[in-house]
Design an enzyme around this catalytic site. Sequence first.
Site, PDB file in Angstrom:
ATOM      1  CB  CYS A   2      22.104 -16.380 -15.696  1.00  0.00           C
ATOM      2  SG  CYS A   2      22.083 -16.102 -17.463  1.00  0.00           S
ATOM      3  NE  ARG A  27      19.549 -14.586 -10.694  1.00  0.00           N
ATOM      4  CZ  ARG A  27      19.564 -13.381 -10.157  1.00  0.00           C
ATOM      5  NH1 ARG A  27      18.794 -13.114  -9.139  1.00  0.00           N
ATOM      6  NH2 ARG A  27      20.340 -12.441 -10.629  1.00  0.00           N
ATOM      7  CD1 TRP A  74      15.415 -15.642 -19.737  1.00  0.00           C
ATOM      8  CD2 TRP A  74      16.761 -13.910 -20.189  1.00  0.00           C
ATOM      9  NE1 TRP A  74      14.706 -14.748 -20.495  1.00  0.00           N
ATOM     10  CE2 TRP A  74      15.504 -13.684 -20.800  1.00  0.00           C
ATOM     11  CE3 TRP A  74      17.758 -12.959 -20.357  1.00  0.00           C
ATOM     12  CZ2 TRP A  74      15.226 -12.543 -21.536  1.00  0.00           C
ATOM     13  CZ3 TRP A  74      17.481 -11.824 -21.093  1.00  0.00           C
ATOM     14  CH2 TRP A  74      16.230 -11.622 -21.672  1.00  0.00           C
ATOM     15  CG  ASN A  98      23.403 -12.955 -13.273  1.00  0.00           C
ATOM     16  OD1 ASN A  98      22.760 -12.635 -14.261  1.00  0.00           O
ATOM     17  ND2 ASN A  98      23.149 -12.484 -12.070  1.00  0.00           N
ATOM     18  N   GLY A  99      24.946 -11.922 -16.232  1.00  0.00           N
ATOM     19  CA  GLY A  99      25.160 -10.538 -16.652  1.00  0.00           C
ATOM     20  C   GLY A  99      25.521 -10.468 -18.121  1.00  0.00           C
ATOM     21  CD  GLU A 479      -0.247  -6.633 -14.262  1.00  0.00           C
ATOM     22  OE1 GLU A 479       0.653  -6.109 -14.928  1.00  0.00           O
ATOM     23  OE2 GLU A 479      -0.076  -7.654 -13.584  1.00  0.00           O
ATOM     24  CE  LYS A 483       0.907 -10.921 -14.883  1.00  0.00           C
ATOM     25  NZ  LYS A 483       1.422  -9.741 -14.232  1.00  0.00           N
ATOM     26  CD  GLU A 486       4.161 -11.342 -17.857  1.00  0.00           C
ATOM     27  OE1 GLU A 486       5.316 -11.125 -17.497  1.00  0.00           O
ATOM     28  OE2 GLU A 486       3.189 -11.295 -17.066  1.00  0.00           O
ATOM     29  CG  HIS A 502      -7.468   8.666 -31.193  1.00  0.00           C
ATOM     30  ND1 HIS A 502      -7.793   9.684 -32.053  1.00  0.00           N
ATOM     31  CD2 HIS A 502      -8.017   8.987 -30.002  1.00  0.00           C
ATOM     32  CE1 HIS A 502      -8.489  10.608 -31.404  1.00  0.00           C
ATOM     33  NE2 HIS A 502      -8.641  10.201 -30.148  1.00  0.00           N
ATOM     34  CE  LYS A 601       8.527 -13.138  -9.655  1.00  0.00           C
ATOM     35  NZ  LYS A 601       7.269 -12.537 -10.132  1.00  0.00           N
TER      36      LYS A 601
HETATM   37  C1  G6P Z   1      10.072  -9.235 -15.286  1.00  0.00           C
HETATM   38  C2  G6P Z   1       9.003 -10.058 -14.619  1.00  0.00           C
HETATM   39  C3  G6P Z   1       7.794  -9.188 -14.310  1.00  0.00           C
HETATM   40  C4  G6P Z   1       8.201  -7.969 -13.494  1.00  0.00           C
HETATM   41  C5  G6P Z   1       9.326  -7.187 -14.153  1.00  0.00           C
HETATM   42  C6  G6P Z   1       9.913  -6.151 -13.213  1.00  0.00           C
HETATM   43  O1  G6P Z   1       9.634  -8.857 -16.552  1.00  0.00           O
HETATM   44  O2  G6P Z   1       8.635 -11.140 -15.432  1.00  0.00           O
HETATM   45  O3  G6P Z   1       6.842  -9.946 -13.592  1.00  0.00           O
HETATM   46  O4  G6P Z   1       7.094  -7.136 -13.337  1.00  0.00           O
HETATM   47  O5  G6P Z   1      10.392  -8.068 -14.507  1.00  0.00           O
HETATM   48  O6  G6P Z   1      10.549  -6.823 -12.170  1.00  0.00           O
HETATM   49  P1  G6P Z   1      10.753  -6.246 -10.712  1.00  0.00           P
HETATM   50  O7  G6P Z   1      11.430  -7.343  -9.969  1.00  0.00           O
HETATM   51  O8  G6P Z   1      11.618  -5.027 -10.873  1.00  0.00           O
HETATM   52  O9  G6P Z   1       9.414  -5.900 -10.166  1.00  0.00           O
END
Ligand code: G6P
Length: 606
Positions: A2, A27, A74, A98-99, A479, A483, A486, A502, A601
């Site tokens: 948030c 956020r 969020w 926020n929290g 990764e 991606k 997401e 496996h 994010k």
């Molecule tokens: C969230 C974001 C990701 C990021 C992860 C870790 O899940 O959507 O893109 O990799 O947090 O965030 P940081 O800011 O610690 O890299």
Amino acid sequence: MCGIVGILGTKPVANDLVDALRRLEYRGYDSAGVATLEHGHLERRRAQGKLRNLEQRLAKEPLQGHTGIGHTRWATHGRPTENNAHPHMSKGVSIVHNGIIENFAELRRTLSAKGHRFETDTDSEVIAHLIADAMHDGHDPVEATKMALGQLKGAFALAILFAGHDDLMIAARQGSPLAIGYGTGEMYLGSDAIALAPFTSDITYLEEGDWAVLTRAGATIYDAAGKKVKRARVRSSAGSMLIDKGNHKHYMAKEIFEQPEVISRTLANYIDFVESRVVLPDLGINPAHISQISISACGTAYYAGLVGRYWIERYARIPVEIDIASEFRYREPPLQKGGLSLFISQSGETADTLATLRYCKSQGQRIASIVNVKTSTIARESDVVLPTLAGPEIGVASTKAFTCQLSVMACLAIGLARARGAISPAEEQELVQALAEIPRHISHLLTNEAQYEALAHDLSKAKDVLYLGRGVSYPLALEGALKLKEISYIHAEGYAAGELKHGPIALIDENVPVIVVAPNDHLFEKTVSNMQEVAARGGKIILVSDTAADAAGCELMAHIAMPKGHAFTNPLTYAVPVQLLAYHTATFMGTDVDQPRNLAKSVTVE
Ligand code: G6P
């Protein structure tokens, strides 16, 4: 998570609050709301969904107050409805939070028994009631807030307004970041300095446990023990706040295309190109004496750490322990004396990564962090910071931050290897030169978007996609899958190619595309066997490799031809096709690429 914002202004503040919230949407964006004080009366407007819904609401029902707070949510506790949106109110007290308040249920029970009526399903609402309750008992706003803060368990950043007090806002920080901004006759509050960028660059970051009383004349800051404290005022750089999409449709595209430039900038921070040598900042620990490195991070940053482990073990010959931060913090592994703990985070605020940092610190480890936001909590709590110079990353799916994290990891591995005598000066030169070629290789890769657009049509029809990689390409398979899921919402899994038989091989049929990340390194032949196993079961293979297509020895759905590079630097270049495959699939499917559903994010809650 948030985002929160507050303004003690000299004109109506609602539009400025929304402007600041726009910069905090990274956020969370489940709902948004603002409250202002107009001649002592609290008024609020809230809306479910993106900020534009709140804007429309405000256009129809404007707010005139010169003092206000705002929130972009969020959802953690309670569905993302308008009713659960912040600001929350109770008898002349309005808060944005926020929290997570961990003891909210217990507090709510006690307050309900005293006659408080709760309107929402959130944990946050209890804060407004707690303060209002203390005021009802005769305490003034400052005293009442102080008493309420003492009862809260969990993480919070708060902004609080009080009916009848147009020149007062109280802020508090425990576990979630908060910045105070100074204007001329105006004061600001925000989850980060970027939110306040249009108004001021004169900033104070509250420290853990701090709370502050703001009026238009300034701020009085108290620490957790209630003692008045001075916190530094810093100038946050305007350059790091410039955010727009340029000519791109999405921030994510812009950020993918920025990679050659930001990788160059990041590498230049650690490499003396004239001497072909890595120059690391002083780690405060003799590399020859490092017995172990422990890495922890979340999401994409964790995958950067996984690549780093291969590099550090292979080149510097230091054992590396790595785990997802949310596991590491509760596993509480024994850490060897003389160890270095390394944290990787774009935002520098991820709650689990921060908690792990604090655990490692308590175990006497030297703390280093690779962060993109230099003013972040993780950066500030580290002994040494290895910055990534990616600039602000707005797209929720991390791209340029990832390749910059890899760039720093690569330099760290080389620097440690040389300092320990594990590589010769000639080998160092060779590795540094390979790194220097990366921006050029990536620029070249970015000229072939048509191929990804074509593949996006096929991938968009898939229900499941499998990514395979071996060795240092395994984290890239992880990764790639992350991606894709997401931003396109297609189920995808990344697997170590050797694990195929496996389990995941049971999924293979003609409807499951298998993306194989396989540079022509010493493991390529092994991965060829796995491709044969997939092909024999009718699987459709997209091979990402610098070999010729026929090297796979089986029919391919597509071959993404990669430039010939050094085996060391392959993860940097191979990151780009997995980003582009996900990006084009998502744009073809019409999803909200920059703000995918349910994600945020910066994850500042557990
Ligand atoms: C969230 C974001 C990701 C990021 C992860 C870790 O899940 O959507 O893109 O990799 O947090 O965030 P940081 O800011 O610690 O890299």
